[in-house]
Scaffold this active site. Structure first.
Site, PDB file in Angstrom:
ATOM      1  N   ASP A  72       0.813  -1.212   0.000  1.00 20.28           N
ATOM      2  CA  ASP A  72       0.000   0.000   0.000  1.00 20.28           C
ATOM      3  C   ASP A  72       0.850   1.267   0.000  1.00 20.28           C
ATOM      4  OD1 ASP A  72       0.926  -0.351   2.649  1.00 20.28           O
ATOM      5  OD2 ASP A  72      -0.994  -1.161   3.289  1.00 20.28           O
ATOM      6  N   ASP A 102      -7.248  -4.230  14.765  1.00 19.76           N
ATOM      7  CA  ASP A 102      -8.612  -4.606  14.387  1.00 19.76           C
ATOM      8  C   ASP A 102      -8.632  -5.690  13.314  1.00 19.76           C
ATOM      9  OD1 ASP A 102      -7.744  -3.186  12.187  1.00 19.76           O
ATOM     10  OD2 ASP A 102      -9.327  -1.668  12.259  1.00 19.76           O
ATOM     11  N   HIS A 146      -7.096  -5.727  10.392  1.00 16.63           N
ATOM     12  CA  HIS A 146      -7.027  -5.365   8.977  1.00 16.63           C
ATOM     13  C   HIS A 146      -5.695  -5.791   8.363  1.00 16.63           C
ATOM     14  CE1 HIS A 146      -5.125  -1.511  10.492  1.00 16.63           C
ATOM     15  NE2 HIS A 146      -4.357  -1.742   9.451  1.00 16.63           N
ATOM     16  N   GLU A 178      -9.656  -2.237   5.741  1.00 20.52           N
ATOM     17  CA  GLU A 178     -10.264  -2.040   7.047  1.00 20.52           C
ATOM     18  C   GLU A 178     -11.423  -3.025   7.257  1.00 20.52           C
ATOM     19  OE1 GLU A 178      -8.688  -0.142   8.966  1.00 20.52           O
ATOM     20  OE2 GLU A 178      -8.319   1.865   8.211  1.00 20.52           O
TER      21      GLU A 178
END
Length: 262
Positions: A70, A139, A141, A146
């Site tokens: 990314d 979380d 991801h 996400e």
């Protein structure tokens, strides 16, 4: 899924680096070995170990092509928090990889959708990714996918959650508003199309996500849970990341790995 539990972060990184180097060295095809790479704190130790191996002549990156996961949208590569900068500062500038073999999404593109389509096409041109190393957020991801991102998603523009911007603000003077609100990211489908996926999970703050990946159901809530559907998925973790696993689960993977070494 294979889960390799190491005593601490350093041992986890050494194990992962040894695994990656062995895969590169065993690659006998005419085409390059294609390696997917992440940024963040988790892989830094792995990069340091791979640099040592490269300088010692134990692995060469001359025939390796890399694709990063990314990049922040709207952040120039010269910015010290761009992932282009991170990768060169922490890895590429210290190994003998040809510059033309390095692929990182262009965060300054005028056409983000076209840039993402180009990236997917270039990955396909090499016959796909042989091994994609990654890390996960608290979380769960994977890359910038996400919670509730489609598990079949491809490379595209991602809106970053407030939580992610707060976590990443430590790199931006502790100001979440300075963290870009969007990023370009490979998709979950892009990652799981790889022949192998090696995910690093370290620290007590990742323990809940670790349990979701290993013991929970496959769910968009935990995008990393898509690894359960991959035949070549490996999790390399440290003891602290195992804090939320059931005792029997923990013992199972330790037992399996012990038998692998026998």
């Amino acid at each position: 899924m294979r889960v390799v539990i190491q005593d601490n972060y350093d041992k986890m990184c050494k194990w992962a680096a040894n695994y990656i180097a062995a895969k590169i060295n065993a690659h006998k095809e005419d085409r390059p070995f294609v390696l997917g790479l992440p940024t963040g704190s988790s892989p830094i130790g792995v990069y340091q170990e791979l640099i040592k191996k490269n300088k010692a002549g134990e692995v060469s990156f001359q025939n390796v092509v890399t694709f990063n996961m990314d990049e922040y949208l709207g952040l120039p590569r010269e910015h010290d928090q761009s992932y282009w900068y991170f990768m060169h500062d922490n890895f590429f500038d210290h190994i003998e990889i040809p510059a033309e073999n390095i692929n990182i999404l262009n965060g300054m593109t005028d056409d983000p959708e076209a840039e993402c389509a180009r990236y997917e096409k270039k990955i396909a041109s090499y016959g796909g990714i042989d091994l994609f190393m990654g890390g996960i957020g608290v979380d769960g991801h994977l890359a910038f996918n996400e919670p509730y991102t489609s598990l079949s998603s491809r490379t595209g523009v991602r809106d970053l959650t407030t939580d992610t911007r707060i976590v990443n603000s430590r790199f931006f003077g502790n100001d979440p508003e300075k963290v870009p609100a969007q990023a370009l990211s490979v998709g979950i489908g892009t990652v799981t199309d790889s022949k192998e996926v090696l995910v690093l999970i370290s620290g007590h703050n990742k323990a809940r996500a670790m349990a979701a990946v290993v013991e929970g159901g496959v769910s968009q809530r935990w995008t990393c849970s898509a690894l359960q559907m991959h035949n070549g998925a490996i999790i390399a973790c440290d003891e602290e990341a195992c804090g939320e696993l059931m005792v029997d689960t923990y013992k199972y993977f330790l037992d399996i790995e012990r038998k692998e070494r026998l």
